[in-house]
Write a protein that holds these residues in place. Structure first.
Motif, short mmCIF file in Angstrom:
data_model
loop_
_atom_site.label_atom_id
_atom_site.label_comp_id
_atom_site.label_asym_id
_atom_site.label_seq_id
_atom_site.Cartn_x
_atom_site.Cartn_y
_atom_site.Cartn_z
N GLN A 37 -0.41 -5.44 13.40
CA GLN A 37 0.73 -6.35 13.31
C GLN A 37 0.70 -7.15 12.01
N ALA A 38 -0.52 -7.53 11.59
CA ALA A 38 -0.67 -8.26 10.33
C ALA A 38 -0.27 -7.38 9.14
N LEU A 39 -0.60 -6.09 9.22
CA LEU A 39 -0.21 -5.13 8.17
C LEU A 39 1.31 -5.10 8.02
N ILE A 54 -3.93 -2.12 -0.04
CA ILE A 54 -4.77 -1.72 1.10
C ILE A 54 -5.00 -0.21 1.09
N SER A 55 -3.95 0.56 0.81
CA SER A 55 -4.07 2.02 0.77
C SER A 55 -5.06 2.46 -0.31
N LYS A 56 -4.95 1.85 -1.48
CA LYS A 56 -5.84 2.20 -2.60
C LYS A 56 -7.29 1.88 -2.26
N PHE A 57 -7.51 0.75 -1.59
CA PHE A 57 -8.86 0.31 -1.26
C PHE A 57 -9.50 1.19 -0.18
N ASP A 201 3.08 2.70 10.54
CA ASP A 201 1.85 2.94 11.31
C ASP A 201 0.62 2.85 10.41
N ARG A 202 0.78 3.21 9.14
CA ARG A 202 -0.32 3.23 8.15
C ARG A 202 0.14 2.54 6.86
N LEU A 300 -6.58 5.82 7.97
CA LEU A 300 -6.20 5.69 9.38
C LEU A 300 -6.15 4.23 9.85
N PHE A 301 -6.20 3.30 8.91
CA PHE A 301 -6.05 1.88 9.24
C PHE A 301 -4.61 1.66 9.71
#
Length: 332
Positions: A37-39, A54-57, A201-202, A300-301
């Motif tokens: 939810q925070a994403l 976030i994706s890059k990390f 979702d991601r 998959l986060f």
């Protein structure tokens, strides 16, 4: 008031969100639903910039895929990722071959699934009654359809994996696989995703849709707003609403007709799309529509999802990719 409370909750939860990102990165510990939810909430506040970071990390570095030999018999998929980046979608010139479509259709005829709609949702899997469907949508289970060899070949097609990798700037993970029928209705159905919305979702993902039946203007073409996937492009009034279903009237306030793309195509048509952009399935006026979909993600986060069962009858293609690129199967 509600917005202030939501923002306060996010501020208070933010340190835990960062901890969950680190735990996911270092120890592969799955994040909580609060972090998902925070994403989404951060996406609406930062207009997508947070997702890129976030994706890059969290994603794995690029691997090596070869598109020299693939289902689509096309030797050069050059510049597709650039078109995807600018428009948010790309329709392949080459279609899925007829024999592949027929094999998938034969398999699905024997499979069960679940009806989904505002008026009726299956409690357990059942057979599809194509002449008299109980609901607007009929969805097949991931683990069931992955027993189809043709679907295994499709999701591990090196050309598709290479396109996904180039777009995601990371090794792609097979995240979600499904197939679903859509049937006519008098009005759009929220449960069948027939209102405008964006997916989250991601942090970063790419969906591949394959039309397994002909799709005309009358049997529910998929619709997408060109360029709406780009960071910092969604209108403030829309992005502030977050994860909401939106009416045509609201969309028409912000976008011209020329920006709304309706994807009409014969069976075998392959559409690549970043559905973090605004999209919907149009409600059908007649006939039916069958679509296959696979989602490739950079990590998959995000949302909670059950691990996919590795099929008991793997094809040579599946075994080859799993051996050569095991990270593609992180969700198995």
């Amino acid at each position: 008031n509600n917005k202030m409370i939501k923002n306060l909750k996010l501020i208070l939860f933010f340190p835990f969100f960062l901890i969950e990102i680190l735990l996911f990165k270092v120890f592969k510990i799955k994040n909580s639903e609060l972090s998902h939810q925070a994403l989404i909430h951060l996406f609406t506040i930062t207009h997508g910039y947070s997702n890129n970071i976030i994706s890059k990390f969290l994603s794995s570095p690029k691997s090596v895929f070869s598109n020299a030999s693939n289902i689509f018999k096309k030797k050069n998929f050059f510049n597709i990722d650039q078109k995807l980046s600018s428009d948010g979608y790309y329709m392949l010139q080459n279609k899925l071959p007829e024999n592949s479509i027929n094999n998938i259709l034969e398999f699905l005829k024997k499979s069960e699934g679940k009806y989904i709609s505002e008026n009726y949702t299956s409690l357990k899997k059942e057979k599809l009654n194509i002449k008299n469907p109980k609901a607007v949508k009929f969805n097949y289970d991931t683990n069931d359809i992955l027993n189809c060899g043709e679907i295994q070949k499709l999701i591990t097609d090196e050309a598709l994996l290479q396109i996904a990798q180039n777009y995601l700037k990371a090794e792609p993970i097979i995240d979600y696989v499904t197939a679903y029928y859509s049937f006519p209705s008098l009005k759009a159905d929220r449960e069948a995703a027939q209102y405008w919305h964006f997916d989250m979702d991601r942090p970063k993902f790419l969906k591949v849709f394959v039309y397994l039946t002909d799709c005309t203007s009358k049997n529910g073409p998929h619709s997408f707003i060109k360029g709406s996937h780009k960071t910092d492009t969604l209108p403030k009034k829309i992005i502030k609403q977050g994860y909401q279903r939106l009416e045509d009237t609201e969309i028409n306030l912000y976008y011209k007709k020329s920006e709304i793309i309706n994807f009409i195509g014969g069976r075998g048509t392959v559409l690549l799309e970043d559905t973090s952009g605004l999209h919907k399935g149009k409600n059908l006026l007649e006939g039916h529509r069958l679509i296959f979909m696979v989602q490739y993600s950079s990590c998959l986060f995000g949302s909670k999802s059950e691990k996919i069962k590795y099929p008991s009858n793997p094809t040579r293609e599946l075994i080859k990719i799993k051996k050569k690129n095991p990270k593609v199967f992180l969700n198995f």
